[in-house]
Motif scaffolding. Structure first.
Motif, PDB file in Angstrom:
ATOM      1  N   PHE A   6       0.836  -1.204   0.000  1.00  0.00           N
ATOM      2  CA  PHE A   6       0.000   0.000   0.000  1.00  0.00           C
ATOM      3  C   PHE A   6       0.870   1.253   0.000  1.00  0.00           C
ATOM      4  O   PHE A   6       0.670   2.167  -0.804  1.00  0.00           O
ATOM      5  CB  PHE A   6      -0.892  -0.032   1.243  1.00  0.00           C
ATOM      6  CG  PHE A   6      -1.825   1.133   1.361  1.00  0.00           C
ATOM      7  CD1 PHE A   6      -2.957   1.199   0.567  1.00  0.00           C
ATOM      8  CD2 PHE A   6      -1.576   2.157   2.255  1.00  0.00           C
ATOM      9  CE1 PHE A   6      -3.831   2.264   0.673  1.00  0.00           C
ATOM     10  CE2 PHE A   6      -2.437   3.222   2.362  1.00  0.00           C
ATOM     11  CZ  PHE A   6      -3.565   3.278   1.573  1.00  0.00           C
ATOM     12  N   ILE A   7       1.866   1.254   0.873  1.00  0.00           N
ATOM     13  CA  ILE A   7       2.708   2.453   0.988  1.00  0.00           C
ATOM     14  C   ILE A   7       3.503   2.676  -0.293  1.00  0.00           C
ATOM     15  O   ILE A   7       3.577   3.802  -0.807  1.00  0.00           O
ATOM     16  CB  ILE A   7       3.644   2.340   2.212  1.00  0.00           C
ATOM     17  CG1 ILE A   7       2.813   2.472   3.479  1.00  0.00           C
ATOM     18  CG2 ILE A   7       4.719   3.411   2.179  1.00  0.00           C
ATOM     19  CD1 ILE A   7       3.584   2.248   4.743  1.00  0.00           C
ATOM     20  N   TYR A   9       2.755   1.660  -3.310  1.00  0.00           N
ATOM     21  CA  TYR A   9       1.845   2.073  -4.389  1.00  0.00           C
ATOM     22  C   TYR A   9       1.468   3.540  -4.251  1.00  0.00           C
ATOM     23  O   TYR A   9       1.500   4.305  -5.227  1.00  0.00           O
ATOM     24  CB  TYR A   9       0.631   1.134  -4.388  1.00  0.00           C
ATOM     25  CG  TYR A   9      -0.694   1.746  -4.706  1.00  0.00           C
ATOM     26  CD1 TYR A   9      -0.973   2.217  -5.987  1.00  0.00           C
ATOM     27  CD2 TYR A   9      -1.681   1.843  -3.743  1.00  0.00           C
ATOM     28  CE1 TYR A   9      -2.201   2.774  -6.271  1.00  0.00           C
ATOM     29  CE2 TYR A   9      -2.900   2.387  -4.021  1.00  0.00           C
ATOM     30  CZ  TYR A   9      -3.161   2.866  -5.277  1.00  0.00           C
ATOM     31  OH  TYR A   9      -4.357   3.421  -5.560  1.00  0.00           O
ATOM     32  N   LYS A  10       1.146   3.964  -3.014  1.00  0.00           N
ATOM     33  CA  LYS A  10       0.771   5.370  -2.814  1.00  0.00           C
ATOM     34  C   LYS A  10       1.962   6.285  -3.117  1.00  0.00           C
ATOM     35  O   LYS A  10       1.797   7.334  -3.746  1.00  0.00           O
ATOM     36  CB  LYS A  10       0.309   5.591  -1.370  1.00  0.00           C
ATOM     37  CG  LYS A  10      -1.073   5.035  -1.072  1.00  0.00           C
ATOM     38  CD  LYS A  10      -2.169   5.766  -1.817  1.00  0.00           C
ATOM     39  CE  LYS A  10      -3.524   5.171  -1.465  1.00  0.00           C
ATOM     40  NZ  LYS A  10      -4.576   5.509  -2.408  1.00  0.00           N
ATOM     41  N   LEU A  13       2.381   6.604  -6.774  1.00  0.00           N
ATOM     42  CA  LEU A  13       1.305   7.407  -7.356  1.00  0.00           C
ATOM     43  C   LEU A  13       1.528   8.890  -7.078  1.00  0.00           C
ATOM     44  O   LEU A  13       1.392   9.736  -7.975  1.00  0.00           O
ATOM     45  CB  LEU A  13      -0.036   6.938  -6.786  1.00  0.00           C
ATOM     46  CG  LEU A  13      -1.261   7.335  -7.581  1.00  0.00           C
ATOM     47  CD1 LEU A  13      -1.191   6.725  -8.967  1.00  0.00           C
ATOM     48  CD2 LEU A  13      -2.523   6.880  -6.882  1.00  0.00           C
ATOM     49  N   VAL A  14       1.904   9.202  -5.841  1.00  0.00           N
ATOM     50  CA  VAL A  14       2.156  10.601  -5.478  1.00  0.00           C
ATOM     51  C   VAL A  14       3.278  11.169  -6.345  1.00  0.00           C
ATOM     52  O   VAL A  14       3.170  12.264  -6.904  1.00  0.00           O
ATOM     53  CB  VAL A  14       2.521  10.719  -3.979  1.00  0.00           C
ATOM     54  CG1 VAL A  14       3.079  12.098  -3.663  1.00  0.00           C
ATOM     55  CG2 VAL A  14       1.308  10.455  -3.120  1.00  0.00           C
ATOM     56  N   ALA A  95      -4.078  15.671  -5.182  1.00  0.00           N
ATOM     57  CA  ALA A  95      -4.240  14.462  -4.368  1.00  0.00           C
ATOM     58  C   ALA A  95      -5.634  13.872  -4.447  1.00  0.00           C
ATOM     59  O   ALA A  95      -5.801  12.672  -4.279  1.00  0.00           O
ATOM     60  CB  ALA A  95      -3.890  14.763  -2.914  1.00  0.00           C
ATOM     61  N   PHE A 110      -5.626  -1.256  -7.736  1.00  0.00           N
ATOM     62  CA  PHE A 110      -4.947   0.007  -7.463  1.00  0.00           C
ATOM     63  C   PHE A 110      -5.762   1.155  -8.054  1.00  0.00           C
ATOM     64  O   PHE A 110      -5.691   1.406  -9.260  1.00  0.00           O
ATOM     65  CB  PHE A 110      -3.550   0.022  -8.076  1.00  0.00           C
ATOM     66  CG  PHE A 110      -2.638  -1.028  -7.527  1.00  0.00           C
ATOM     67  CD1 PHE A 110      -2.088  -0.878  -6.265  1.00  0.00           C
ATOM     68  CD2 PHE A 110      -2.344  -2.160  -8.265  1.00  0.00           C
ATOM     69  CE1 PHE A 110      -1.251  -1.839  -5.752  1.00  0.00           C
ATOM     70  CE2 PHE A 110      -1.503  -3.123  -7.754  1.00  0.00           C
ATOM     71  CZ  PHE A 110      -0.960  -2.974  -6.493  1.00  0.00           C
ATOM     72  N   ILE A 114      -4.991   9.409  -5.543  1.00  0.00           N
ATOM     73  CA  ILE A 114      -4.135   9.314  -4.367  1.00  0.00           C
ATOM     74  C   ILE A 114      -4.975   9.076  -3.121  1.00  0.00           C
ATOM     75  O   ILE A 114      -4.712   8.177  -2.350  1.00  0.00           O
ATOM     76  CB  ILE A 114      -3.260  10.573  -4.225  1.00  0.00           C
ATOM     77  CG1 ILE A 114      -2.288  10.631  -5.408  1.00  0.00           C
ATOM     78  CG2 ILE A 114      -2.486  10.552  -2.923  1.00  0.00           C
ATOM     79  CD1 ILE A 114      -1.509  11.890  -5.498  1.00  0.00           C
ATOM     80  N   THR A 115      -6.013   9.881  -2.927  1.00  0.00           N
ATOM     81  CA  THR A 115      -6.882   9.612  -1.790  1.00  0.00           C
ATOM     82  C   THR A 115      -8.310  10.005  -2.144  1.00  0.00           C
ATOM     83  O   THR A 115      -8.534  11.027  -2.766  1.00  0.00           O
ATOM     84  CB  THR A 115      -6.423  10.365  -0.531  1.00  0.00           C
ATOM     85  OG1 THR A 115      -7.420  10.205   0.471  1.00  0.00           O
ATOM     86  CG2 THR A 115      -6.184  11.820  -0.770  1.00  0.00           C
TER      87      THR A 115
END
Lengths: 344, 165
Positions: A6-7, A9-10, A13-14, A95, A110, A114-115
């Motif tokens: 998860f981390i 991937y985020k 993406l960021v 974001a 995925f 981002i959020t």
């Protein structure tokens, strides 16, 4: 999905969203000059690289290399804080924008966002309203009357147009029934683009987006003929670059927001009929979003090189006496139509 | 556990920047510290699962009201030399009234019945929940305060008119 996956991937993406924002902003400066050249029957930049394609890099190097001047009387910390806030606020808006549906890789899903906070639109509004501080603090800390005037203009303009923007969004939210940008984008699959249901709201939002990004015809905070450079008169080197760059990132993000809220986001009619695999469809969705977004960036430039600047009282008059009543009318109209069709 | 630490850190931050608002000599710096305080409080709201209140706090207080404060202070161009100093009895009176306000607030919080809140309920501050409560259970107070705001708005417009016909 495990925590480490998860981390990672985020983080990826960021990083991608951040670098794409910067890249788009960089090449918007190039596109702006090319569009201006085209509109005015000139060539535009054509010296650095083929078709002048390296011009943004050359500009960046120039910005970094220039002498950095901090006026003696200005408040140093606030002087540096100003452009930092401007850059920061324009970068964090990306974001919440849904750049596409979801990719399915190795059994994981995925989402290309981002959020997905359930108050995505309000988050955008909050970040825009904080963006004013960058200009205000910078203009004040310069200790220059022109800068201060530019800062005051910017803040009063942005606050005024935020109201109309918020009211336009209220009508949109009445229609969609959600504040999450992901749900709003998903609702518009096929031809159900919100612009069809909210044409007036779209128009108001578009005008307010121009005002919020300080673009012509609303670029009074930096109108060169009256205020020299407006709020960034005293700035030099990369701090000036930050202000200018923030404007282009804002333009990119507003184009993305307009496309997502009113023009279906990553949706395109008839794509489902092609029978592509979900992953390919998601990637196509990102491309569609970028196509819409590039059109709006072009639209921003088109307007800039077509329409002259407003006078400041005209700008305020338009905001308070035309757009706010119009957006209130739009809310009433939306409510009436929803009541008529028994949607409430 | 992490949330608890974050809450404490944000709380300290809020108190510290609130103190800086009072102790800072330059009014513009005071306003900026107040903005920081609002951000810290918004962070606390997010930790309490009240995202809507957090974001509205940022939009309304940090994004609109404080901008207007800053606007006015920048126009007034106050600084240490020209600012008139208040008399001692006025400072004393301000401290006493502020202390009384603190007393009232603390006593109100102490007397208020602490309704048990289920900490596992993450929906408690969600916008849907809030809307249902505001437009159902508390519809009348909500509408009354809306009328109050409208009256205040009309009053402001009237007061700021140069010549009232």
């Amino acid at each position: 999905m495990g925590l480490s996956v998860f981390i990672i991937y985020k983080a990826i993406l960021v990083l991608i969203v951040f670098s794409i924002s910067l890249f788009m902003a960089m090449y918007s400066t190039y596109a702006e000059r090319k569009v201006a050249g085209f509109m005015q029957d000139r060539l535009g930049p054509n010296r650095a690289g083929p078709f002048g394609i390296l011009q943004p890099l050359a500009d960046g190097v120039k910005m970094f290399m220039k002498e950095e001047i901090i006026p003696n009387v200005s408040n140093k910390y606030l002087f540096i804080l100003g452009p930092s806030i401007a850059m920061f606020t324009s970068c964090i808006t990306g974001a919440v924008i849904p750049w596409g549906t979801s990719l399915h890789i190795a059994g994981y899903t995925f989402p290309l966002q981002i959020t997905d906070i359930n108050i995505g639109i309000l988050y955008l509004m909050a970040v825009t309203s904080i963006g004013v501080y960058g200009i205000m603090i910078g203009g004040w800390a310069s200790n220059n009357k022109y800068s201060l005037l530019g800062a005051l203009r910017a803040s009063s303009q942005m606050i005024s147009y935020e109201i109309a923007m918020g009211l336009a969004i209220i009508a949109l939210v009445m229609h969609t029934g959600t504040l999450s940008l992901r749900n709003i984008a998903a609702q518009q699959s096929g031809w159900h683009w919100n612009v069809i249901y909210q044409p007036l709201g779209f128009l108001i939002f578009l005008i307010c987006a121009f005002a919020e990004t300080n673009r012509t015809p609303f670029d009074l905070p930096e109108s060169d003929s009256e205020l020299i450079g407006g709020y960034h008169t005293e700035y030099s080197s990369m701090k000036l670059g930050f202000y200018l760059f923030a404007e282009y990132i804002n333009m990119f993000i507003s184009s993305a927001v307009i496309s997502t809220l009113y023009f279906g986001g990553y949706n395109m009619p008839f794509v489902h009929r092609l029978g592509l695999s979900p992953n390919l469809e998601a990637i196509l969705g990102v491309i569609f979003l970028f196509a819409k977004l590039c059109f709006f960036i072009f639209f921003f430039m088109w307007v800039r090189w077509t329409i002259p600047r407003f006078r400041f009282d005209q700008l305020m008059g338009l905001g308070w006496k035309v757009l706010i009543p119009l957006s209130l009318f739009n809310i009433g109209l939306t409510g009436t139509i929803m009541w008529w069709f028994h949607k409430i | 556990m992490m949330q608890k630490y974050l809450f404490i850190i944000l709380g300290l931050f809020a108190v510290l920047s609130a103190l800086m608002v009072v102790f800072e000599k330059n009014p513009v710096h005071s306003v900026l510290y107040l903005v920081l305080t609002f951000f810290a409080i918004a962070g606390e709201f997010v930790l309490l699962n009240a995202q809507f209140i957090a974001i509205v706090n940022v939009i309304v207080y940090a994004g609109a009201i404080m901008v207007l404060f800053l606007f006015v202070i920048m126009l007034l161009n106050l600084n240490k030399e020209t600012e008139p100093h208040k008399a001692l009895w006025m400072k004393f009176g301000a401290v006493v009234t502020g202390g009384l306000l603190l007393l009232v607030l603390v006593s109100t919080l102490k007397v208020a019945d602490n309704a048990e809140v289920n900490p596992m309920n993450t929906n408690i501050g969600a916008i849907r929940q809030l809307g249902t409560v505001l437009f159902g259970q508390f519809l009348l107070p909500f509408e009354v305060s809306a009328v109050l705001f409208l009256a205040a708005m009309v009053g402001t417009v009237m007061l700021s008119k140069k010549d009232i016909k």
